[in-house]
Design a protein around this motif. Structure first.
Motif, PDB file in Angstrom:
ATOM      1  N   ASP A  43      -9.000  -7.459  -6.989  1.00 29.21           N
ATOM      2  CA  ASP A  43      -9.105  -6.399  -5.988  1.00 29.21           C
ATOM      3  C   ASP A  43      -9.603  -6.947  -4.649  1.00 29.21           C
ATOM      4  O   ASP A  43      -9.512  -8.148  -4.384  1.00 29.21           O
ATOM      5  N   SER A  44     -10.158  -6.065  -3.837  1.00 28.80           N
ATOM      6  CA  SER A  44     -10.565  -6.448  -2.479  1.00 28.80           C
ATOM      7  C   SER A  44     -11.691  -7.465  -2.440  1.00 28.80           C
ATOM      8  O   SER A  44     -11.824  -8.207  -1.466  1.00 28.80           O
ATOM      9  N   TYR A  45     -12.511  -7.511  -3.497  1.00 31.69           N
ATOM     10  CA  TYR A  45     -13.590  -8.494  -3.513  1.00 31.69           C
ATOM     11  C   TYR A  45     -13.036  -9.906  -3.710  1.00 31.69           C
ATOM     12  O   TYR A  45     -13.684 -10.884  -3.338  1.00 31.69           O
ATOM     13  N   SER A  46     -11.862 -10.000  -4.286  1.00 33.33           N
ATOM     14  CA  SER A  46     -11.186 -11.295  -4.426  1.00 33.33           C
ATOM     15  C   SER A  46     -10.238 -11.563  -3.266  1.00 33.33           C
ATOM     16  O   SER A  46     -10.038 -12.716  -2.886  1.00 33.33           O
ATOM     17  N   SER A  47      -9.627 -10.523  -2.710  1.00 36.26           N
ATOM     18  CA  SER A  47      -8.704 -10.752  -1.595  1.00 36.26           C
ATOM     19  C   SER A  47      -9.458 -11.106  -0.321  1.00 36.26           C
ATOM     20  O   SER A  47      -8.925 -11.783   0.550  1.00 36.26           O
ATOM     21  N   GLY A  48     -10.715 -10.650  -0.223  1.00 35.71           N
ATOM     22  CA  GLY A  48     -11.524 -11.022   0.929  1.00 35.71           C
ATOM     23  C   GLY A  48     -11.684  -9.947   1.977  1.00 35.71           C
ATOM     24  O   GLY A  48     -12.045 -10.254   3.129  1.00 35.71           O
ATOM     25  N   VAL A  49     -11.459  -8.685   1.610  1.00 38.24           N
ATOM     26  CA  VAL A  49     -11.691  -7.602   2.558  1.00 38.24           C
ATOM     27  C   VAL A  49     -13.145  -7.672   3.041  1.00 38.24           C
ATOM     28  O   VAL A  49     -14.079  -7.810   2.251  1.00 38.24           O
ATOM     29  N   GLY A  50     -13.324  -7.599   4.344  1.00 42.61           N
ATOM     30  CA  GLY A  50     -14.654  -7.693   4.926  1.00 42.61           C
ATOM     31  C   GLY A  50     -14.974  -9.058   5.490  1.00 42.61           C
ATOM     32  O   GLY A  50     -15.928  -9.204   6.262  1.00 42.61           O
ATOM     33  N   ALA A  51     -14.189 -10.059   5.117  1.00 39.44           N
ATOM     34  CA  ALA A  51     -14.451 -11.428   5.567  1.00 39.44           C
ATOM     35  C   ALA A  51     -13.688 -11.787   6.835  1.00 39.44           C
ATOM     36  O   ALA A  51     -13.974 -12.798   7.477  1.00 39.44           O
ATOM     37  N   SER A  53     -10.216 -12.806   9.188  1.00 39.24           N
ATOM     38  CA  SER A  53      -9.209 -13.883   9.110  1.00 39.24           C
ATOM     39  C   SER A  53      -8.150 -13.577   8.043  1.00 39.24           C
ATOM     40  O   SER A  53      -7.857 -14.412   7.191  1.00 39.24           O
ATOM     41  N   TYR A  54      -7.578 -12.385   8.119  1.00 39.43           N
ATOM     42  CA  TYR A  54      -6.588 -11.980   7.127  1.00 39.43           C
ATOM     43  C   TYR A  54      -5.248 -12.662   7.375  1.00 39.43           C
ATOM     44  O   TYR A  54      -4.838 -12.862   8.515  1.00 39.43           O
ATOM     45  N   ILE A  55      -4.608 -13.015   6.294  1.00 36.19           N
ATOM     46  CA  ILE A  55      -3.295 -13.653   6.367  1.00 36.19           C
ATOM     47  C   ILE A  55      -2.270 -12.579   6.692  1.00 36.19           C
ATOM     48  O   ILE A  55      -2.126 -11.600   5.946  1.00 36.19           O
ATOM     49  N   SER A  56      -1.569 -12.729   7.792  1.00 31.25           N
ATOM     50  CA  SER A  56      -0.682 -11.661   8.269  1.00 31.25           C
ATOM     51  C   SER A  56       0.370 -11.267   7.241  1.00 31.25           C
ATOM     52  O   SER A  56       0.702 -10.086   7.100  1.00 31.25           O
ATOM     53  N   SER A  57       0.880 -12.248   6.521  1.00 35.14           N
ATOM     54  CA  SER A  57       1.928 -11.949   5.544  1.00 35.14           C
ATOM     55  C   SER A  57       1.422 -11.142   4.347  1.00 35.14           C
ATOM     56  O   SER A  57       2.214 -10.613   3.576  1.00 35.14           O
ATOM     57  N   SER A  58       0.097 -11.031   4.194  1.00 36.34           N
ATOM     58  CA  SER A  58      -0.444 -10.297   3.051  1.00 36.34           C
ATOM     59  C   SER A  58      -0.496  -8.796   3.298  1.00 36.34           C
ATOM     60  O   SER A  58      -0.755  -8.019   2.371  1.00 36.34           O
ATOM     61  N   GLY A  59      -0.254  -8.373   4.536  1.00 38.58           N
ATOM     62  CA  GLY A  59      -0.184  -6.951   4.832  1.00 38.58           C
ATOM     63  C   GLY A  59      -1.435  -6.190   4.439  1.00 38.58           C
ATOM     64  O   GLY A  59      -2.558  -6.629   4.693  1.00 38.58           O
ATOM     65  N   ASP A  60      -1.233  -5.039   3.784  1.00 37.62           N
ATOM     66  CA  ASP A  60      -2.348  -4.185   3.401  1.00 37.62           C
ATOM     67  C   ASP A  60      -3.218  -4.786   2.296  1.00 37.62           C
ATOM     68  O   ASP A  60      -4.310  -4.279   2.028  1.00 37.62           O
ATOM     69  N   CYS A  61      -2.755  -5.848   1.664  1.00 37.56           N
ATOM     70  CA  CYS A  61      -3.581  -6.501   0.637  1.00 37.56           C
ATOM     71  C   CYS A  61      -4.769  -7.220   1.259  1.00 37.56           C
ATOM     72  O   CYS A  61      -5.764  -7.484   0.582  1.00 37.56           O
ATOM     73  N   LYS A  62      -4.662  -7.542   2.553  1.00 39.84           N
ATOM     74  CA  LYS A  62      -5.765  -8.148   3.306  1.00 39.84           C
ATOM     75  C   LYS A  62      -6.363  -9.360   2.597  1.00 39.84           C
ATOM     76  O   LYS A  62      -7.555  -9.403   2.307  1.00 39.84           O
ATOM     77  N   ARG A  63      -5.516 -10.341   2.346  1.00 41.11           N
ATOM     78  CA  ARG A  63      -6.010 -11.607   1.796  1.00 41.11           C
ATOM     79  C   ARG A  63      -6.554 -12.453   2.941  1.00 41.11           C
ATOM     80  O   ARG A  63      -5.887 -12.647   3.949  1.00 41.11           O
ATOM     81  N   PHE A  83      -2.087 -16.625  -4.680  1.00 46.19           N
ATOM     82  CA  PHE A  83      -3.143 -15.694  -4.274  1.00 46.19           C
ATOM     83  C   PHE A  83      -2.545 -14.293  -4.270  1.00 46.19           C
ATOM     84  O   PHE A  83      -1.930 -13.872  -3.296  1.00 46.19           O
ATOM     85  N   THR A  84      -2.694 -13.561  -5.371  1.00 41.56           N
ATOM     86  CA  THR A  84      -2.067 -12.244  -5.478  1.00 41.56           C
ATOM     87  C   THR A  84      -3.075 -11.099  -5.468  1.00 41.56           C
ATOM     88  O   THR A  84      -2.686  -9.937  -5.585  1.00 41.56           O
ATOM     89  N   ALA A  85      -4.367 -11.397  -5.344  1.00 41.11           N
ATOM     90  CA  ALA A  85      -5.380 -10.344  -5.260  1.00 41.11           C
ATOM     91  C   ALA A  85      -5.054  -9.415  -4.098  1.00 41.11           C
ATOM     92  O   ALA A  85      -4.522  -9.845  -3.077  1.00 41.11           O
ATOM     93  N   CYS A  86      -5.390  -8.132  -4.237  1.00 41.89           N
ATOM     94  CA  CYS A  86      -4.964  -7.159  -3.237  1.00 41.89           C
ATOM     95  C   CYS A  86      -5.998  -6.057  -3.066  1.00 41.89           C
ATOM     96  O   CYS A  86      -6.532  -5.527  -4.057  1.00 41.89           O
ATOM     97  N   SER A  87      -6.256  -5.705  -1.834  1.00 36.90           N
ATOM     98  CA  SER A  87      -7.184  -4.623  -1.531  1.00 36.90           C
ATOM     99  C   SER A  87      -6.753  -3.338  -2.230  1.00 36.90           C
ATOM    100  O   SER A  87      -5.575  -2.965  -2.211  1.00 36.90           O
TER     101      SER A  87
END
Length: 268
Positions: A43-51, A53-63, A83-87
């Protein structure tokens, strides 16, 4: 000399038996990932929401490139990194959309999941906007879900991971306590903060039990986050972020590098 060789042989056999009985991996995750690759789920704790520097190609998953899976990959250079974790991900989302990269040669898997199934976002919204009693009532509903329904959902995810990646070392990573107690802190009351922390403890306990039942390693981040909770004065967690509400109650970049990454390093 002969007796010495026999002693060495017996000792080796005992160590092997002990490893089998305790479920110890014959090779650690970094070694396995060096040949079989690393897959980061959750989930978001693995994708990095809040950190940031999101990868643009990850879209709403906010990796994020500052998320612990990305940092671990950069430090260890596994054979491959998926890296498939997703917000916002729940257990069902992992099953339906994140397991594709797993295969029989996968060496290391990490995952954090369960918080969204338990209604984490709604719990925090209720507690921020409502009375102590309403907050505690909503938390009790979440606790009942974690105790009765979530274990089966976690079992489904963990069984699917093991089926698709039978040789992998799987590290299930938990959630931090959110608040430091006993301090003067604007915002939520001590009653609310204590109830939220206790619910997080329950979620971690249930997750750790189900992970162990599948032979997985549980990574507990409560120790690394100790002293860095909200209200600590050195928080690695966002409080309510009115500019980007989705980042509220998620780890900062420091929380990812200082709270999560060391736990994965130790557990892997």
């Amino acid at each position: 000399m002969r007796r010495s060789r026999i002693a060495v042989l017996v000792s080796s056999l005992l160590l092997a038996v002990g490893a089998a009985l305790t479920g110890a991996a014959p090779a650690q995750g970094a070694q396995l990932a060096a040949t079989g690759g690393y897959v980061a789920l959750g989930d978001s704790y693995s994708s990095g929401v809040g950190a940031g520097s999101y990868i643009s190609s990850s879209g709403d998953c906010k990796r994020s490139t500052k998320a612990y899976p990305y940092l671990w990959n950069a430090a260890h250079a596994p054979a491959s990194f998926s890296f498939t974790a997703c917000s916002g991900a729940r257990t069902g989302d992992v099953l339906s959309g994140q397991l594709g990269p797993l295969n029989s040669s996968t060496g290391l898997v990490s995952i954090s999941i369960g918080g969204n199934d338990a209604g984490f976002a709604d719990v925090m919204t209720t507690c921020v906007t409502s009375s102590d009693s309403t907050c505690v009532s909503r938390i009790n509903t979440a606790r009942a879900y974690v105790s009765s329904t979530l274990p089966g959902q976690l079992d489904s995810v963990y069984s699917a991971i093991r089926s698709k990646a039978p040789a992998a070392r799987v590290v299930v990573i938990g959630y931090p306590r959110f608040y430091q107690l006993g301090t003067t802190c604007l915002g939520l009351s001590e009653t609310k903060r204590s109830a939220i922390n206790n619910a997080s403890d329950l979620l971690n306990s249930v997750t750790a039990q189900r992970a162990a039942a599948h032979g997985f390693v549980f990574g507990d981040v409560r120790t690394t986050f100790s002293g860095h909770e909200i209200c600590s004065g050195s928080s690695w967690l966002h409080s309510v972020n009115w500019l980007n509400i989705g980042e509220s109650y998620h780890p900062t970049a420091s929380g990812q590098s200082g709270g999560y990454l060391p736990v994965l390093n130790s557990a892997a």
